[in-house]
Motif scaffolding. Structure first.
Motif, short mmCIF file in Angstrom:
data_model
loop_
_atom_site.label_atom_id
_atom_site.label_comp_id
_atom_site.label_asym_id
_atom_site.label_seq_id
_atom_site.Cartn_x
_atom_site.Cartn_y
_atom_site.Cartn_z
N ILE A 217 38.36 30.81 45.84
CA ILE A 217 37.80 32.06 45.30
C ILE A 217 36.56 31.74 44.46
O ILE A 217 36.61 30.89 43.58
N GLN A 218 35.50 32.46 44.75
CA GLN A 218 34.25 32.28 44.01
C GLN A 218 34.45 32.61 42.53
O GLN A 218 35.10 33.61 42.20
N ASP A 219 33.91 31.78 41.65
CA ASP A 219 33.96 32.01 40.19
C ASP A 219 35.37 32.29 39.69
O ASP A 219 35.58 33.21 38.91
N PHE A 220 36.32 31.52 40.15
CA PHE A 220 37.70 31.79 39.72
C PHE A 220 37.89 31.44 38.25
O PHE A 220 37.53 30.35 37.80
N ARG A 221 38.43 32.37 37.53
CA ARG A 221 38.87 32.12 36.16
C ARG A 221 40.10 33.00 35.96
O ARG A 221 40.01 34.21 36.20
N HIS A 222 41.20 32.39 35.50
CA HIS A 222 42.45 33.15 35.44
C HIS A 222 42.31 34.50 34.76
O HIS A 222 42.73 35.52 35.31
N ARG A 224 39.72 36.40 34.11
CA ARG A 224 38.85 37.37 34.79
C ARG A 224 39.52 37.91 36.03
O ARG A 224 39.48 39.10 36.32
N VAL A 225 40.15 36.99 36.78
CA VAL A 225 40.78 37.41 38.02
C VAL A 225 41.88 38.42 37.72
O VAL A 225 42.05 39.42 38.43
N LEU A 226 42.58 38.19 36.60
CA LEU A 226 43.63 39.13 36.25
C LEU A 226 43.06 40.50 35.96
O LEU A 226 43.59 41.52 36.41
N LEU A 227 41.94 40.52 35.22
CA LEU A 227 41.35 41.82 34.90
C LEU A 227 40.80 42.47 36.17
O LEU A 227 40.99 43.65 36.40
N ASP A 228 40.18 41.65 37.02
CA ASP A 228 39.56 42.21 38.23
C ASP A 228 40.61 42.65 39.25
O ASP A 228 40.48 43.70 39.87
N PHE A 229 41.62 41.81 39.46
CA PHE A 229 42.54 42.04 40.58
C PHE A 229 43.79 42.82 40.20
O PHE A 229 44.33 43.55 40.98
N THR A 230 44.28 42.57 39.00
CA THR A 230 45.65 43.03 38.75
C THR A 230 45.74 44.13 37.70
O THR A 230 46.83 44.63 37.47
N GLU A 231 44.65 44.48 37.07
CA GLU A 231 44.73 45.58 36.12
C GLU A 231 44.45 46.92 36.83
O GLU A 231 44.22 47.92 36.21
N ALA A 267 49.87 43.35 47.72
CA ALA A 267 48.82 44.02 46.94
C ALA A 267 47.53 43.97 47.75
O ALA A 267 46.70 43.08 47.56
N PRO A 268 47.36 44.91 48.71
CA PRO A 268 46.20 44.85 49.62
C PRO A 268 44.87 44.82 48.89
O PRO A 268 43.91 44.18 49.36
N TRP A 269 44.79 45.47 47.72
CA TRP A 269 43.51 45.48 46.99
C TRP A 269 43.19 44.08 46.43
O TRP A 269 42.04 43.70 46.33
N VAL A 270 44.23 43.30 46.12
CA VAL A 270 44.00 41.93 45.65
C VAL A 270 43.55 41.08 46.84
O VAL A 270 42.58 40.30 46.74
N VAL A 271 44.23 41.25 47.97
CA VAL A 271 43.88 40.49 49.18
C VAL A 271 42.41 40.77 49.54
O VAL A 271 41.63 39.85 49.82
N GLU A 272 42.04 42.05 49.48
CA GLU A 272 40.68 42.44 49.85
C GLU A 272 39.66 41.79 48.89
O GLU A 272 38.65 41.23 49.32
N ALA A 273 39.99 41.84 47.59
CA ALA A 273 39.07 41.25 46.60
C ALA A 273 38.95 39.75 46.83
O ALA A 273 37.87 39.17 46.70
N MET A 274 40.07 39.11 47.18
CA MET A 274 40.02 37.66 47.43
C MET A 274 39.15 37.36 48.65
O MET A 274 38.42 36.38 48.67
N GLN A 275 39.25 38.23 49.66
CA GLN A 275 38.43 37.99 50.86
C GLN A 275 36.96 38.19 50.55
O GLN A 275 36.11 37.44 51.02
#
Ligand SMILES: Cc1cc2nc3c(=O)[nH]c(=O)nc-3n(C[C@H](O)[C@H](O)[C@H](O)COP(=O)(O)OP(=O)(O)OC[C@H]3O[C@@H](n4cnc5c(N)ncnc54)[C@H](O)[C@@H]3O)c2cc1C
Length: 516
Positions: A217-222, A224-231, A267-275
């Motif tokens: 994942i580009q620019d992975f930081r735990h 940030r990813v949590l805020l972006d993907f899981t909030e 969590a399709p929105w997380v999968v999409e963001a990861m792609q």
């Protein structure tokens, strides 16, 4: 003697600091450490220093013995990793607090370098008066039968009733020149000019999964990813599902069930963001078990790895490494069951070589069973991050009341468990656990003399025996503090009796004077 968390799994800097302070408060509450008592802390990492600073605030004299020539040596290896005090608490509420919020050696999330600076500055203020010894070489710890014990190192000796081993977890071996231990600087986050690479990541603990995310994942930081993907609003239901998985004892005990439960989270929105944020490396994750979403990693990393797998960002191979060599610029990997494969890079994350075993082999062996038991503890109900000291227990000693006021507050230390899901289902196993440590105690071993394992321990340690965990009881966490409250009520009784004697005495005196 106390071993501060070094045998646990899924530990964080924050949780080690909390253990250090729990232990300091409990030692005072249990009257094992009094004002001006000498305490020896081995290891000047975050845990050792926080515990030492806490004990200093409570009036103890502290000697810290460190094998390296600096404090916080782990943080000086150049890592650019991001540290966050609450990220591994996810999905519990409050995970995203930015500060650790500790009474001593507090810090705010940031890159390792920034956290190092904050802790150094805090230690400069708190450590004032502590005896800090570097490059100590081999440390000898005297027989428990001799109290106070004698602790010896290359350039000094100390006598103490309390030794705290805070030697951490050690470093991972890095057999290939371009492999890095977790805390060393690496180039994972940068794409090379010659394009995507074929990577092999071996292991399925937090270290392996974090590197997997960084490579996929580009620019992975735990955080940030949590805020972006899981909030995301849609996350509410999934968070609840994860809490229930973590609270379910039968799932927790069975790695296959645990893996399945996480694999089924969708969590399709997380999968999409990861792609959308995919990097172009070709990454394989190898682990000896098919259940790679298991208790070796935190719920957060298990959840993210499950979604990354759904996003088809890595390939999973169930196998073991047989040999790893370099030839013609490639990493040649022989597996136990599958064909040889060539990769550009490999990163093995098989865990560190135990610092406890290398510095104190007999003690490491003594706590081995305890270590094995801890491998299967559920994460979210794990109490080692819970604070058991009362507010003000480490109050500023220079304020009115000074050390005495701080000690009085610490003596009121009581179990104040944060609300964790399923807190009732997880049984605290002993007062030792509350302090997040394992106590080695000669006297308490008497009940366990029939255990052949313990007999061996006694031979090797010359009289020190291990005190195994006490049977679980819902009230077990209170026991550490029983003596404090008993003493408090004894004190109140004594005060009342003294008052009665004084009043009666005065009355008798008045009657005598009056009759004269
Ligand atoms: C692969 C991996 C990934 C991790 N990722 C994270 C993460 O992302 N976030 C996080 O918060 N935590 C993470 N951790 C955990 C983190 O490293 C520890 O929680 C933290 O370092 C513990 O602090 P400590 O003071 O107990 O140990 P350490 O920081 O290791 O300090 C121990 C100290 O003891 C000294 N010492 C060791 N042996 C001796 C001896 N014989 N005599 C004298 N001194 C000795 C060492 O030199 C060192 O200074 C990770 C750990 C690993 C292994």
């Amino acid at each position: 003697m106390y071993v501060l968390g070094c045998i646990d799994r899924r530990v964080t800097i924050y949780s080690q600091q909390v253990r250090g302070l729990n232990l300091a408060a409990a030692l005072v509450a249990g009257e094992q450490v009094s004002v001006d008592d000498d305490v020896v802390v081995v290891g000047a990492g975050a845990a050792g220093l926080t515990c030492a600073a806490g004990l200093r605030r409570l009036g103890a004299k502290v000697t810290v013995l460190e094998k390296n020539s600096t404090i916080l040596s782990l943080f000086r290896l150049g890592s650019q990793r991001w540290l966050h005090p609450g990220v591994y608490d996810w999905p519990l509420d409050g995970w995203n607090r930015d500060r650790a919020g500790l009474p001593v050696l507090d810090w705010e999330h940031g890159q390792v370098n920034s956290v190092l600076r904050q802790l150094e500055d805090a230690w400069e203020q708190e450590g004032d008066g502590a005896n800090l010894c570097f490059d100590v070489g081999l440390i000898g710890i005297g027989d428990a039968g001799e109290q106070p014990r004698r602790v010896t190192w290359e350039t000094g000796t100390a006598r103490t009733r309390t030794v705290i081993l805070a030697v951490g977890f050690g470093l991972e071996p890095t057999p290939l020149a371009d492999e890095r231990s977790y805390w060393e600087a690496d180039s994972f986050d940068y794409d090379r000019k010659d394009g995507p690479q074929r990577w092999l990541v071996s292991g399925c603990g937090d270290g392996a999964l974090t590197d997997l995310f960084r490579l996929c994942i580009q620019d992975f930081r735990h955080d940030r990813v949590l805020l972006d993907f899981t909030e995301d609003q849609r996350m509410g239901e999934l968070r609840e599902q994860i809490r229930q998985i973590e609270a379910n004892a039968s799932i927790q005990r069975d790695p296959a069930k645990l893996h399945d439960a996480y694999e089924h989270l969708n969590a399709p929105w997380v999968v999409e963001a990861m792609q959308q944020r995919a990097r172009s490396h070709n990454v394989t994750l190898v682990a000896p078990t098919a259940d790679f979403l298991n208790a070796q990693a935190s719920p957060l990393n298990r959840f993210l790895a499950g979604q990354l797998f759904r996003a088809r960002r890595f390939r999973f191979l169930q196998d073991r490494l047989k040999s790893v060599d370099r030839a013609n610029g490639k990493v040649v990997v022989r597996f136990k069951n599958s064909a040889v494969q060539h990769f550009d890079r490999i990163q093995r994350r098989h865990g560190p070589e135990s610092a406890l075993a290398s510095g104190f082999p007999a003690i490491a062996e003594a706590v081995e069973k305890d270590r094995r038991d801890r491998q299967v503890r559920p994460t979210l109900t794990d109490q080692t991050r819970d604070r058991f000291w009362v507010a003000g227990a480490f109050g500023e000693p220079r304020t009115p009341g000074g050390v005495a006021a701080a000690r009085a507050a610490a003596a009121r230390t009581s179990p104040r468990r944060e609300q964790r899901p399923n807190a009732g289902a997880f049984q605290p196993d002993s007062a030792n656990h509350i302090a997040g440590s394992t106590q080695l105690d000669r006297d308490a071993a008497a009940a366990f003399v029939d255990d052949p394992n313990l007999a061996r321990v006694e031979d090797e340690l010359g009289g020190v025996r291990i005190r195994p965990s006490r049977p679980a009881s819902p009230d077990a966490e209170g026991s550490q503090f029983e003596s404090a409250s008993r003493n408090e009520s004894q004190g109140q009784t004594l005060l009342a009796s003294t008052l009665i004697v004084v009043i009666v005495g005065c009355l008798v005196l008045l009657i005598v004077i009056w009759s004269l």
